[in-house]
Scaffold this active site. Structure first.
Site, PDB file in Angstrom:
ATOM      1  N   ARG A  53      61.965  21.991  19.609  1.00 34.25           N
ATOM      2  CA  ARG A  53      63.351  21.872  20.094  1.00 34.25           C
ATOM      3  C   ARG A  53      63.654  23.000  21.076  1.00 34.25           C
ATOM      4  O   ARG A  53      64.546  22.891  21.913  1.00 34.25           O
ATOM      5  CB  ARG A  53      64.349  21.852  18.926  1.00 34.25           C
ATOM      6  CG  ARG A  53      65.802  21.875  19.351  1.00 34.25           C
ATOM      7  CD  ARG A  53      66.748  21.113  18.425  1.00 34.25           C
ATOM      8  NE  ARG A  53      66.565  21.413  17.021  1.00 34.25           N
ATOM      9  CZ  ARG A  53      66.992  22.531  16.416  1.00 34.25           C
ATOM     10  NH1 ARG A  53      67.613  23.461  17.098  1.00 34.25           N
ATOM     11  NH2 ARG A  53      66.783  22.697  15.130  1.00 34.25           N
ATOM     12  N   TYR A 105      79.503   9.039  39.512  1.00 37.14           N
ATOM     13  CA  TYR A 105      78.947   8.160  38.492  1.00 37.14           C
ATOM     14  C   TYR A 105      79.972   7.994  37.372  1.00 37.14           C
ATOM     15  O   TYR A 105      80.491   8.975  36.838  1.00 37.14           O
ATOM     16  CB  TYR A 105      77.640   8.780  37.988  1.00 37.14           C
ATOM     17  CG  TYR A 105      77.064   8.108  36.785  1.00 37.14           C
ATOM     18  CD1 TYR A 105      76.524   6.832  36.869  1.00 37.14           C
ATOM     19  CD2 TYR A 105      77.044   8.745  35.563  1.00 37.14           C
ATOM     20  CE1 TYR A 105      75.989   6.220  35.762  1.00 37.14           C
ATOM     21  CE2 TYR A 105      76.505   8.143  34.441  1.00 37.14           C
ATOM     22  CZ  TYR A 105      75.981   6.874  34.552  1.00 37.14           C
ATOM     23  OH  TYR A 105      75.463   6.281  33.442  1.00 37.14           O
ATOM     24  N   ASP A 178      75.251  17.014  41.587  1.00 35.28           N
ATOM     25  CA  ASP A 178      74.481  15.915  40.997  1.00 35.28           C
ATOM     26  C   ASP A 178      73.665  15.313  42.139  1.00 35.28           C
ATOM     27  O   ASP A 178      74.209  14.630  43.013  1.00 35.28           O
ATOM     28  CB  ASP A 178      75.406  14.882  40.345  1.00 35.28           C
ATOM     29  CG  ASP A 178      74.616  13.788  39.608  1.00 35.28           C
ATOM     30  OD1 ASP A 178      73.472  13.512  40.014  1.00 35.28           O
ATOM     31  OD2 ASP A 178      75.163  13.201  38.652  1.00 35.28           O
ATOM     32  N   LYS A 203      66.274   8.123  37.030  1.00 31.91           N
ATOM     33  CA  LYS A 203      66.375   7.401  38.283  1.00 31.91           C
ATOM     34  C   LYS A 203      65.180   7.746  39.185  1.00 31.91           C
ATOM     35  O   LYS A 203      64.056   7.492  38.790  1.00 31.91           O
ATOM     36  CB  LYS A 203      67.728   7.709  38.931  1.00 31.91           C
ATOM     37  CG  LYS A 203      68.921   7.645  37.938  1.00 31.91           C
ATOM     38  CD  LYS A 203      69.232   6.266  37.403  1.00 31.91           C
ATOM     39  CE  LYS A 203      70.258   6.251  36.280  1.00 31.91           C
ATOM     40  NZ  LYS A 203      71.521   6.923  36.532  1.00 31.91           N
TER      41      LYS A 203
HETATM   42  C1  LIG Z   1      72.558   7.500  35.791  1.00 34.12           C
HETATM   43  C2  LIG Z   1      73.303   8.674  36.301  1.00 34.12           C
HETATM   44  C3  LIG Z   1      73.717   9.711  35.451  1.00 34.12           C
HETATM   45  C4  LIG Z   1      73.498   9.647  33.961  1.00 34.12           C
HETATM   46  O1  LIG Z   1      72.151   9.737  33.637  1.00 34.12           O
HETATM   47  P1  LIG Z   1      71.468   9.053  32.326  1.00 34.12           P
HETATM   48  O2  LIG Z   1      70.041   9.397  32.508  1.00 34.12           O
HETATM   49  O3  LIG Z   1      71.790   7.588  32.397  1.00 34.12           O
HETATM   50  O4  LIG Z   1      72.097   9.696  31.140  1.00 34.12           O
HETATM   51  C5  LIG Z   1      74.349  10.795  36.015  1.00 34.12           C
HETATM   52  N1  LIG Z   1      74.594  10.875  37.332  1.00 34.12           N
HETATM   53  C6  LIG Z   1      74.223   9.898  38.183  1.00 34.12           C
HETATM   54  C7  LIG Z   1      74.520  10.042  39.638  1.00 34.12           C
HETATM   55  C8  LIG Z   1      73.562   8.765  37.705  1.00 34.12           C
HETATM   56  O5  LIG Z   1      73.213   7.790  38.544  1.00 34.12           O
END
Ligand SMILES: *Cc1c(COP(=O)(O)O)cnc(C)c1O
Length: 381
Positions: A53, A105, A178, A203
């Site tokens: 962890r 998002y 982000d 992604k």
């Molecule tokens: C999908 C996404 C998230 C969240 O990520 P998860 O892996 O689904 O928890 C955050 N920011 C953006 C821009 C995203 O496309």
């Protein structure tokens, strides 16, 4: 490998920063599934770690590669992108003030509204593509964090990272970006002044729609960074070692995937710009798109694989088109090698702000002719 010449990020990614196992000659890192680590007879840790962890050799490999790709001092993996974002905000204190992008998002906006604001975060949402609006919202000496998403879901509005960093820093705040939709293949926010970068590694970083993962990358080893690490250890949103290994494997092809997807998206955007069935194409690579010039400055190698089409004829026409696609897959998420299409307003329901004529495309690496033909037949009639 200490005798390597300095190399470009493409090389670094493909070669996992020169990974080579000195004992075996293996050029691919192993998966370390062990949850716990032995101590010697004097009760000292044998390998310098106690429990997975806290950390794990497979996470460390992936974190090392990602930190290099973002030009950061360190990276930390999480069980999902949203877990990474939650840990970043929870590293602040309840009562601290943050300013975040209004376009972002939807899951992040929901996390803020349903979890972090009730927890005690004070938060203003503004259009960060408008630096004057950002400047007005940031409170000098009070705001601790500015959090922007660029290009932002699902309008792909572009925030000027260097401009946002200057505003945040002048007020004594940090800037977090982000960078999920651009990925470090196209944009390295730390080079433009950001202090922290977050990712849904689900992604583009992984890129094959087979892992849920997240990451935070930091420009420097700060108190806030240490606190993020404490939160991961104490609250426990760690990634499994198998997922960390898949992510390592996915990152090897990051540049070639992202560039191919971006080239396809550019072709699709140009094809449908001014098309009679389309009211608007939202894509930072179009010269007429607001924010195009800023995107061109802070992104390198293309404008990414994400774009949105606003269908002429409103919601009904959009729903008819999405029902007819045969190559695009109707599914949420983004950043995989396969093309996905989504009606965001259906997903976001009454809480959302997305126009109901908007279809979000995550363009993959298929032959662009097939993708354009699929959309053409879906929009026909
Ligand atoms: C999908 C996404 C998230 C969240 O990520 P998860 O892996 O689904 O928890 C955050 N920011 C953006 C821009 C995203 O496309």
């Amino acid at each position: 490998m200490d005798d390597r010449p300095p190399c470009r990020p493409e090389t670094l990614a493909a070669r996992l920063d020169g990974y080579l196992c000195g004992d075996t000659g293996a050029i691919v890192p192993p998966i370390h599934p062990s949850s716990t680590y032995a101590r010697d007879a004097d009760y000292a840790q044998i390998g310098g770690r106690g429990y997975s962890r806290d950390d794990n050799p497979t996470y460390l490999q992936a974190e090392h590669v990602l930190a290099q790709l973002e030009g950061g001092a360190a990276a930390m993996l999480f069980a999902s992108g949203i877990a990474a974002i939650a840990a970043l905000f929870q590293a602040l204190q309840p009562g601290d003030h943050a300013v975040v992008s209004r376009d972002m998002y939807f899951g992040t906006a929901k996390l803020l509204r349903e979890v972090l604001i009730p927890w005690g975060l004070r938060c203003d949402m503004v259009d960060t593509a408008d630096l004057d609006a950002l400047r007005d919202a940031v409170k000098p000496g009070v705001t601790k964090l500015v959090f922007v998403e660029t290009p932002a879901n699902p309008t792909w509005a572009v925030t000027d990272i260097a401009g946002a960093a200057a505003i945040a820093h002048a007020a004594g705040a940090l800037l977090a970006v982000d960078n999920t939709s651009a990925s470090p293949a196209l944009c390295r926010p730390i080079a433009h002044g950001a202090d922290l970068v977050v990712h849904s590694a689900t992604k583009y970083l992984n890129g094959h729609s087979d892992v849920v993962a997240g990451a935070v990358v930091t420009a420097a080893d700060t108190k806030l960074w240490q606190r993020i690490g404490r939160i991961r250890f104490l609250a426990g949103p760690v990634l499994g070692p198998f997922e960390a290994w898949l992510l390592l494997r996915g990152m090897r092809t990051l540049f070639i995937r992202v560039r191919a997807a971006g080239a396809n998206a550019q072709r699709i955007a140009e094809h449908f710009d001014g098309h009679k069935a389309i009211a608007q194409v939202c894509y930072p690579g179009l010269p007429g798109f607001p924010g195009h010039a800023i995107a061109a400055r802070q992104m390198e190698g293309g404008f990414g694989g994400m774009l949105s089409l606003r269908v002429a004829g409103g919601r009904d026409a959009a729903m008819r088109a999405i029902s007819r696609v045969r190559i695009f897959i109707r599914a949420t998420s983004l950043g995989g090698v396969e093309s996905l299409i989504e009606h965001r307003a259906t997903i976001e329901k009454e809480d959302g702000t997305v126009p109901d004529d908007l279809l979000r495309l995550s363009v993959g690496i298929e032959a662009v002719e097939d993708l354009i033909a699929d959309l053409e037949q879906a929009l026909a009639g």
